[in-house]
Design a protein around this motif. Structure first.
Motif, short mmCIF file in Angstrom:
data_model
loop_
_atom_site.label_atom_id
_atom_site.label_comp_id
_atom_site.label_asym_id
_atom_site.label_seq_id
_atom_site.Cartn_x
_atom_site.Cartn_y
_atom_site.Cartn_z
N ASP A 1 45.82 40.27 63.01
CA ASP A 1 46.61 39.47 62.07
C ASP A 1 45.73 38.76 61.05
O ASP A 1 46.09 38.66 59.87
N ALA A 2 44.59 38.26 61.50
CA ALA A 2 43.68 37.57 60.60
C ALA A 2 43.19 38.50 59.50
O ALA A 2 43.07 38.10 58.33
N LEU A 3 42.90 39.75 59.86
CA LEU A 3 42.46 40.70 58.86
C LEU A 3 43.60 41.08 57.92
O LEU A 3 43.40 41.22 56.71
N ALA A 4 44.82 41.20 58.47
CA ALA A 4 45.98 41.50 57.63
C ALA A 4 46.18 40.40 56.59
O ALA A 4 46.49 40.67 55.42
N ASP A 5 45.98 39.15 56.99
CA ASP A 5 46.08 38.03 56.04
C ASP A 5 45.00 38.13 54.96
O ASP A 5 45.25 37.88 53.79
N ARG A 6 43.79 38.49 55.37
CA ARG A 6 42.67 38.56 54.43
C ARG A 6 42.88 39.66 53.41
O ARG A 6 42.50 39.51 52.24
N TRP A 7 43.51 40.77 53.83
CA TRP A 7 43.79 41.87 52.91
C TRP A 7 44.69 41.42 51.77
O TRP A 7 44.69 42.04 50.69
N GLU A 8 45.49 40.38 51.99
CA GLU A 8 46.43 39.91 50.97
C GLU A 8 45.74 39.11 49.86
O GLU A 8 46.36 38.78 48.86
N THR A 9 44.47 38.78 50.03
CA THR A 9 43.80 37.89 49.09
C THR A 9 43.22 38.65 47.90
O THR A 9 42.89 39.84 47.99
N SER A 10 43.07 37.93 46.79
CA SER A 10 42.44 38.53 45.61
C SER A 10 40.96 38.80 45.87
O SER A 10 40.40 39.75 45.31
N GLU A 11 40.33 38.00 46.73
CA GLU A 11 38.92 38.23 47.03
C GLU A 11 38.69 39.61 47.63
O GLU A 11 37.73 40.30 47.28
N ALA A 12 39.55 40.00 48.56
CA ALA A 12 39.40 41.30 49.19
C ALA A 12 39.52 42.42 48.16
O ALA A 12 38.71 43.36 48.14
N GLN A 13 40.51 42.32 47.29
CA GLN A 13 40.70 43.34 46.27
C GLN A 13 39.53 43.38 45.30
O GLN A 13 39.05 44.46 44.92
N GLU A 14 39.05 42.20 44.90
CA GLU A 14 37.93 42.14 43.97
C GLU A 14 36.65 42.66 44.61
O GLU A 14 35.86 43.36 43.97
N GLY A 15 36.44 42.33 45.89
CA GLY A 15 35.23 42.75 46.56
C GLY A 15 35.15 44.25 46.74
O GLY A 15 34.09 44.86 46.48
N ILE A 16 36.24 44.87 47.17
CA ILE A 16 36.26 46.32 47.35
C ILE A 16 36.14 47.02 46.00
O ILE A 16 35.40 48.00 45.85
N ALA A 17 36.84 46.51 44.98
CA ALA A 17 36.77 47.11 43.65
C ALA A 17 35.35 47.04 43.09
O ALA A 17 34.85 48.00 42.49
N ALA A 18 34.69 45.91 43.29
CA ALA A 18 33.31 45.75 42.81
C ALA A 18 32.38 46.75 43.47
O ALA A 18 31.49 47.32 42.82
N PHE A 19 32.60 46.99 44.76
CA PHE A 19 31.76 47.95 45.47
C PHE A 19 31.89 49.34 44.85
O PHE A 19 30.90 50.01 44.58
N PHE A 20 33.11 49.78 44.60
CA PHE A 20 33.31 51.12 44.06
C PHE A 20 32.90 51.22 42.60
O PHE A 20 32.51 52.29 42.14
N ASP A 21 32.96 50.10 41.88
CA ASP A 21 32.52 50.08 40.49
C ASP A 21 31.01 49.91 40.37
O ASP A 21 30.47 49.90 39.25
N LYS A 22 30.35 49.72 41.51
CA LYS A 22 28.90 49.52 41.55
C LYS A 22 28.45 48.35 40.68
O LYS A 22 27.50 48.43 39.92
N ARG A 23 29.18 47.24 40.86
CA ARG A 23 28.85 46.01 40.16
C ARG A 23 28.90 44.86 41.14
O ARG A 23 29.51 44.97 42.21
N PRO A 24 28.23 43.75 40.82
CA PRO A 24 28.29 42.60 41.75
C PRO A 24 29.70 42.04 41.87
O PRO A 24 30.47 42.04 40.89
N ALA A 25 30.05 41.58 43.07
CA ALA A 25 31.31 40.87 43.24
C ALA A 25 31.23 39.53 42.49
O ALA A 25 30.13 39.04 42.22
N PRO A 26 32.37 38.95 42.12
CA PRO A 26 32.35 37.70 41.34
C PRO A 26 31.55 36.58 41.99
O PRO A 26 31.00 35.73 41.27
N TRP A 27 31.45 36.56 43.30
CA TRP A 27 30.76 35.46 43.98
C TRP A 27 29.29 35.77 44.25
O TRP A 27 28.56 34.92 44.76
N ALA A 28 28.85 36.99 43.90
CA ALA A 28 27.46 37.37 44.23
C ALA A 28 26.49 36.66 43.30
O ALA A 28 26.76 36.44 42.12
#
Length: 258
Positions: A231-258
């Protein structure tokens, strides 16, 4: 193509091997389904006395397959929760093995790879191997593997690595209790063979009963803990951070918080 291999020998030793070397043994949906089925089959085999968990290629396990994770963003919450629970089910099946489970960690292990090590009764690693719970760098959390990591390390040691994503070496993995011993890479096969020989010299029923008693006395990972982590992971998937972090990885760029 089978992504999980299994072999048995005349002594009663079974070896489960991760066979996705080209992807650093990253855990895909198929891989986790095969791993769960393999563990359940071995658990029911009275002829199997010891199980070894190993991997092919340079890496032991790079964690969850990020392409599989990214696809989960297109799912509704219930489907995503069910999909992401695959690793919890695979780990649970390995954790439930009545036979001793010995981990042979020949290469780097990150994320879910630490979950695989944590469900082993004994884990041996090659010197030079790197480890890390890197989920937080991607905006995720080490949730499905969390109950098993904490059961192995204890909360005090787990907090040194659980929420900072840092990479550490084999010597620290031993100090934390993640692995039991680190040996020279050329000595790993011999060290695992010596570890396998110990329970083989004992009464197999007594070995199984001793493992069951140890789990009860030490405090077993409960279904409630596993479901809470899912459940905790399901909640985390709903966050913008999770979407931004995975997108940054595939775009080969730093995540916003890096």
């Amino acid at each position: 193509m089978e992504l999980i291999g299994v072999s048995r020998d005349a002594r009663g030793v079974a070896e489960i091997s991760l066979r996705r070397a080209d992807k650093h043994n990253a855990l895909s949906a198929q891989m986790m389904t095969e791993l769960e089925a393999t563990a359940r089959s071995l658990a029911a085999d009275a002829e199997v006395k010891v199980v070894v968990l190993s991997a092919e290629g340079k890496s032991f396990c790079a964690g969850g397959d990020l392409a599989w994770m990214r696809a989960q963003f297109e799912m509704d919450r219930a489907t995503r929760r069910e999909e992401s629970s695959r690793i919890a089910k695979a780990l649970g099946a390995l954790y439930a093995l009545p036979q001793p489970l010995i981990g042979k960690v020949q290469g780097n292990a990150f994320g879910g790879g630490l979950g695989l090590i944590s469900v082993c009764d004994i884990a041996l690693a090659a010197e030079g191997v790197k480890f890390g719970l890197t989920e937080v760098k991607l905006g995720l959390i080490p949730a499905n593997i969390g109950p098993y990591v904490i059961a192995r390390l204890g909360a005090v040691k787990a907090q040194e690595i659980f929420m900072n994503g840092r990479i550490f070496g084999a010597a620290e993995a031993v100090a934390l209790g993640l692995v039991n011993r680190a040996v020279a890479p050329d000595d790993l096969d011999e060290a695992v063979a010596a570890e396998v020989a110990l329970p083989l010299a004992c009464a197999p029923g007594a070995v199984r009963d001793a493992k069951a008693l140890l789990r009860r006395l030490a405090g077993e990972v409960t279904d409630a803990e596993v479901e809470g982590a899912i459940d905790a992971l399901a909640d985390r998937w709903e966050t913008s951070e999770a979407q931004e972090g995975i997108a940054a990885f595939f775009d080969k760029r730093p995540a916003p918080w890096a």
